[in-house]
Design a protein around this motif. Sequence first.
Motif, PDB file in Angstrom:
ATOM      1  N   UNK A   2       8.744 -51.222  -0.251  1.00 33.41           N
ATOM      2  CA  UNK A   2       8.381 -51.400   1.157  1.00 33.41           C
ATOM      3  C   UNK A   2       6.887 -51.193   1.365  1.00 33.41           C
ATOM      4  N   UNK A   3       6.274 -52.136   2.079  1.00 32.53           N
ATOM      5  CA  UNK A   3       4.851 -52.030   2.433  1.00 32.53           C
ATOM      6  C   UNK A   3       4.738 -51.700   3.924  1.00 32.53           C
ATOM      7  N   UNK A   4       3.873 -50.742   4.213  1.00 33.06           N
ATOM      8  CA  UNK A   4       3.591 -50.336   5.595  1.00 33.06           C
ATOM      9  C   UNK A   4       2.382 -51.127   6.099  1.00 33.06           C
ATOM     10  N   UNK A   5       2.464 -51.629   7.337  1.00 31.96           N
ATOM     11  CA  UNK A   5       1.343 -52.332   7.974  1.00 31.96           C
ATOM     12  C   UNK A   5       1.057 -51.642   9.312  1.00 31.96           C
ATOM     13  N   UNK A   6      -0.204 -51.339   9.570  1.00 31.69           N
ATOM     14  CA  UNK A   6      -0.570 -50.559  10.773  1.00 31.69           C
ATOM     15  C   UNK A   6      -0.719 -51.436  12.016  1.00 31.69           C
ATOM     16  N   UNK A   7       0.246 -52.316  12.253  1.00 31.40           N
ATOM     17  CA  UNK A   7       0.236 -53.153  13.466  1.00 31.40           C
ATOM     18  C   UNK A   7       1.673 -53.510  13.806  1.00 31.40           C
ATOM     19  N   UNK A  36       7.621 -54.125   5.585  1.00 27.06           N
ATOM     20  CA  UNK A  36       8.112 -55.354   4.960  1.00 27.06           C
ATOM     21  C   UNK A  36       8.486 -55.088   3.504  1.00 27.06           C
ATOM     22  N   UNK A  37       9.639 -55.632   3.109  1.00 21.22           N
ATOM     23  CA  UNK A  37      10.077 -55.511   1.721  1.00 21.22           C
ATOM     24  C   UNK A  37       9.427 -56.633   0.922  1.00 21.22           C
ATOM     25  N   UNK A  38       8.729 -56.248  -0.145  1.00 23.84           N
ATOM     26  CA  UNK A  38       8.029 -57.225  -0.992  1.00 23.84           C
ATOM     27  C   UNK A  38       8.543 -57.061  -2.421  1.00 23.84           C
ATOM     28  N   UNK A  39       8.683 -58.174  -3.128  1.00 25.41           N
ATOM     29  CA  UNK A  39       9.142 -58.125  -4.524  1.00 25.41           C
ATOM     30  C   UNK A  39       8.332 -57.082  -5.289  1.00 25.41           C
ATOM     31  N   UNK A  40       9.036 -56.163  -5.925  1.00 26.22           N
ATOM     32  CA  UNK A  40       8.411 -55.000  -6.576  1.00 26.22           C
ATOM     33  C   UNK A  40       7.263 -55.393  -7.511  1.00 26.22           C
ATOM     34  N   UNK A  41       7.462 -56.482  -8.261  1.00 24.52           N
ATOM     35  CA  UNK A  41       6.440 -56.867  -9.258  1.00 24.52           C
ATOM     36  C   UNK A  41       5.213 -57.544  -8.642  1.00 24.52           C
ATOM     37  N   UNK A  42       5.247 -57.758  -7.304  1.00 23.92           N
ATOM     38  CA  UNK A  42       4.104 -58.417  -6.650  1.00 23.92           C
ATOM     39  C   UNK A  42       3.328 -57.464  -5.730  1.00 23.92           C
ATOM     40  N   UNK A  43       3.828 -56.254  -5.571  1.00 30.79           N
ATOM     41  CA  UNK A  43       3.255 -55.340  -4.570  1.00 30.79           C
ATOM     42  C   UNK A  43       1.784 -55.023  -4.820  1.00 30.79           C
TER      43      UNK A  43
END
Length: 435
Positions: free
Chosen positions: A362-367, A405-412
């Motif tokens: 999971x990636x955090x975005x500040x918006x 947002x969930x992003x493919x682990x190998x692309x994070x």
Amino acid sequence: MELESIYKKLQIQDMNQMQKSTYKAAEQKQDIVLLSPTGSGKTLAFLFPVLRNLKKNVQGVQALILVPARELALQIEQVFKSMGTDFKVSVCYGGHDKKIEVNNLTEAPAVLIGTPGRVTYHVRNHNFDPTTIRTLVLDEFDKALELGFHDDMEFIIGSLKGVTQRILTSATVMENIPSFTGLKHEKIISFLKENEVKPDIQLRKVMTTPEEKLNTLFSLVCKIGNKRTLIFCNHRDAVDRISELLHQMGIARETFHGGMEQDERERALLKFRNDSARILITTDLAARGLDIPEVESIVHYQLPPKEDAFIHRNGRTARMNAKGFVYLIMTEEEQFSFIKSNTPEESVAGFHTIPEKTPYQTIYISAGKKDKVNKVDIVGYLIKKGELQKEDVGIIEVKDTTSYVAVARNKVSSVLKKLQNEKLKGKKVKMEIAY
């Protein structure tokens, strides 16, 4: 009320049969007792009648929805907002800033959703006028009683002088409904029996000793592999202990209990939903009423003292005609009247291979919504500027000031690098892995 446009906003074709029955029965402002299993859509079943009862240009709180847990309050608020009406909705619950709640109540919402303890606080401090309330919903009422909210609910309901309709929901049949609810000539709508297709739950005992219990759990997790699993404990410290062990072993897991901050709990559920973690270690707080996906395995690290709690925990698996596995980690000394002596045993000896990593991080975005950012903006941002493929992007959840947002682990790591100096909707945002 334009039902068709609300269906569109909710992305549904129509109400299900239980929701239709409730909507029709509530037409004449009759009191309703709705009995239906967890996960069957009770929230919409009572929100449609609540919405029909709301009047425009009326001052004060018109509908009060009492719930036993803050997650449930936030969930209902989300569903109500998704209906896209012009009516204001507010939530209040323990652990939330009281000043924010008082400010929200200054200009009273049409719908107030809250836990009994916090609503009691606001009534006692005259932060809103309870006499303007016309519709009262007691959601998961059986659970609220179980959690000891009897006195608070009695006090709140005693202060409501103008209620014209009461809707009580429960996932279990209730022998005696307390008189303080004020129900009169109520219509009982039960979908418990009709939905009671016996779930295919396979129970297995995993025998151990007190000293070996944690090691046994680790071997069981290795044996279960990469399947979505809930591990239930009776105590918070056990949740934290197991969490630490799995973390040391490099296994993605999330924890969930009443001692955590609200945003931590929300983030844990979010990561469990979006496949960043397939193990959720929890107390009975996650046994009912939460928006979490179907799980394949339930593990009772500590068995609950009562059968009711055991049944509710197990109700998280084998839904929708699927098969579910329930593992009971037990010692020879433990005896439970609701566990059959002939329950098959499961051996976990020799299982030490760590399950493969989950597909997403999971990636955090500040918006978020307040920055006019939506899911489409985020997908475009990740694909155009982050050079991801559509299949690399999983579930996106946009909140008021943040997004996840969930992003493919190998692309994070590569996407975070590429987006370091890029702007989202003309604004510089902070992006990082959500821990």
